[in-house]
Write an enzyme that holds these catalytic residues in place. Structure first.
Site, PDB file in Angstrom:
ATOM      1  N   HIS A   1      29.787  31.788  18.852  1.00  0.00           N
ATOM      2  CA  HIS A   1      29.876  30.412  18.345  1.00  0.00           C
ATOM      3  C   HIS A   1      30.094  30.295  16.839  1.00  0.00           C
ATOM      4  O   HIS A   1      30.657  29.309  16.383  1.00  0.00           O
ATOM      5  CB  HIS A   1      28.585  29.646  18.698  1.00  0.00           C
ATOM      6  CG  HIS A   1      28.466  29.368  20.156  1.00  0.00           C
ATOM      7  ND1 HIS A   1      27.455  28.593  20.691  1.00  0.00           N
ATOM      8  CD2 HIS A   1      29.227  29.756  21.221  1.00  0.00           C
ATOM      9  CE1 HIS A   1      27.604  28.511  22.007  1.00  0.00           C
ATOM     10  NE2 HIS A   1      28.666  29.222  22.352  1.00  0.00           N
TER      11      HIS A   1
ATOM     12  N   CYS B   1      16.320  43.279   5.266  1.00  0.00           N
ATOM     13  CA  CYS B   1      15.182  43.296   4.353  1.00  0.00           C
ATOM     14  C   CYS B   1      13.963  43.155   5.258  1.00  0.00           C
ATOM     15  O   CYS B   1      14.096  43.258   6.486  1.00  0.00           O
ATOM     16  CB  CYS B   1      15.285  42.225   3.260  1.00  0.00           C
ATOM     17  SG  CYS B   1      15.272  40.521   3.810  1.00  0.00           S
TER      18      CYS B   1
HETATM   19  C1  RB5 Z   1       9.886  42.634   0.316  1.00  0.00           C
HETATM   20  O1  RB5 Z   1       8.501  42.754   0.284  1.00  0.00           O
HETATM   21  C2  RB5 Z   1      10.293  41.403   1.082  1.00  0.00           C
HETATM   22  O2  RB5 Z   1      10.004  40.262   0.347  1.00  0.00           O
HETATM   23  C3  RB5 Z   1      11.764  41.456   1.398  1.00  0.00           C
HETATM   24  O3  RB5 Z   1      12.043  42.597   2.124  1.00  0.00           O
HETATM   25  C4  RB5 Z   1      12.316  40.318   2.226  1.00  0.00           C
HETATM   26  O4  RB5 Z   1      11.526  40.074   3.341  1.00  0.00           O
HETATM   27  C5  RB5 Z   1      12.687  39.106   1.502  1.00  0.00           C
HETATM   28  O5  RB5 Z   1      13.221  38.119   2.037  1.00  0.00           O
END
Ligand code: RB5
Length: 149
Positions: A103, A70
């Site tokens: 680990h 993400c």
């Molecule tokens: C998206 O804007 C962002 O919040 C997501 O990709 C991530 O970083 C969340 O933990």
């Protein structure tokens, strides 16, 4: 030892989309077999919708390893670590990728798509997949991670 015939699921939200696409392309040319769990564009989505399916699949043993992304890597790793047989490690450099295999026997690498350069991320995955767990005292420690409530 990792076998390159194994399929590796990879999934992200929009924040990790560009790095996911890059990794699929780069790692495929290195001989890895990746299965794309989405997302499929930079349109804003909710990361749990793309991370749960991968974490569930690793949790039940469908895959030995997974790659999740993400923007920060935080939400992806938090989601995946809800599953008892998942040890998802948020990694941002080569040493972290190596150490969490040695680990922690991590089985999912979580990458912060907005905070790592793509070439380093590719090397991190390569190292992650090709480093074996040390076992021994580290086995005792990971056995103490689960909670029983
Ligand atoms: C998206 O804007 C962002 O919040 C997501 O990709 C991530 O970083 C969340 O933990």
């Amino acid at each position: 030892m990792f076998d390159k015939n194994q399929v590796i699921p990879v999934g992200s939200d929009h924040g990790g989309f560009e790095l996911k696409e890059y990794l699929i392309q780069k790692l495929s040319t290195k001989g890895y077999r990746l299965k794309d769990y989405g997302t499929s564009s930079i349109v804003s989505v909710d990361y749990p919708d793309f991370i749960h399916p991968i974490a569930k699949a690793v949790n039940i043993g469908m895959f030995d390893f997974g790659i999740i992304l993400c923007g920060s890597g935080q939400g992806a790793s938090m989601t995946a670590n809800k599953y008892p047989n998942v040890r998802a490690a948020l990694c941002w450099d080569l040493e972290q990728a190596k150490l969490t295999r040695l680990h922690n026997n991590a089985n999912i690498i979580a990458l912060p798509g907005r905070f790592v350069d793509f070439e380093t991320a590719t090397k991190m995955v390569d190292i992650f997949l090709n480093t074996d767990f040390e076992g021994g005292r580290h086995k005792n420690r990971i056995d103490k991670i689960p909670v029983s409530e």
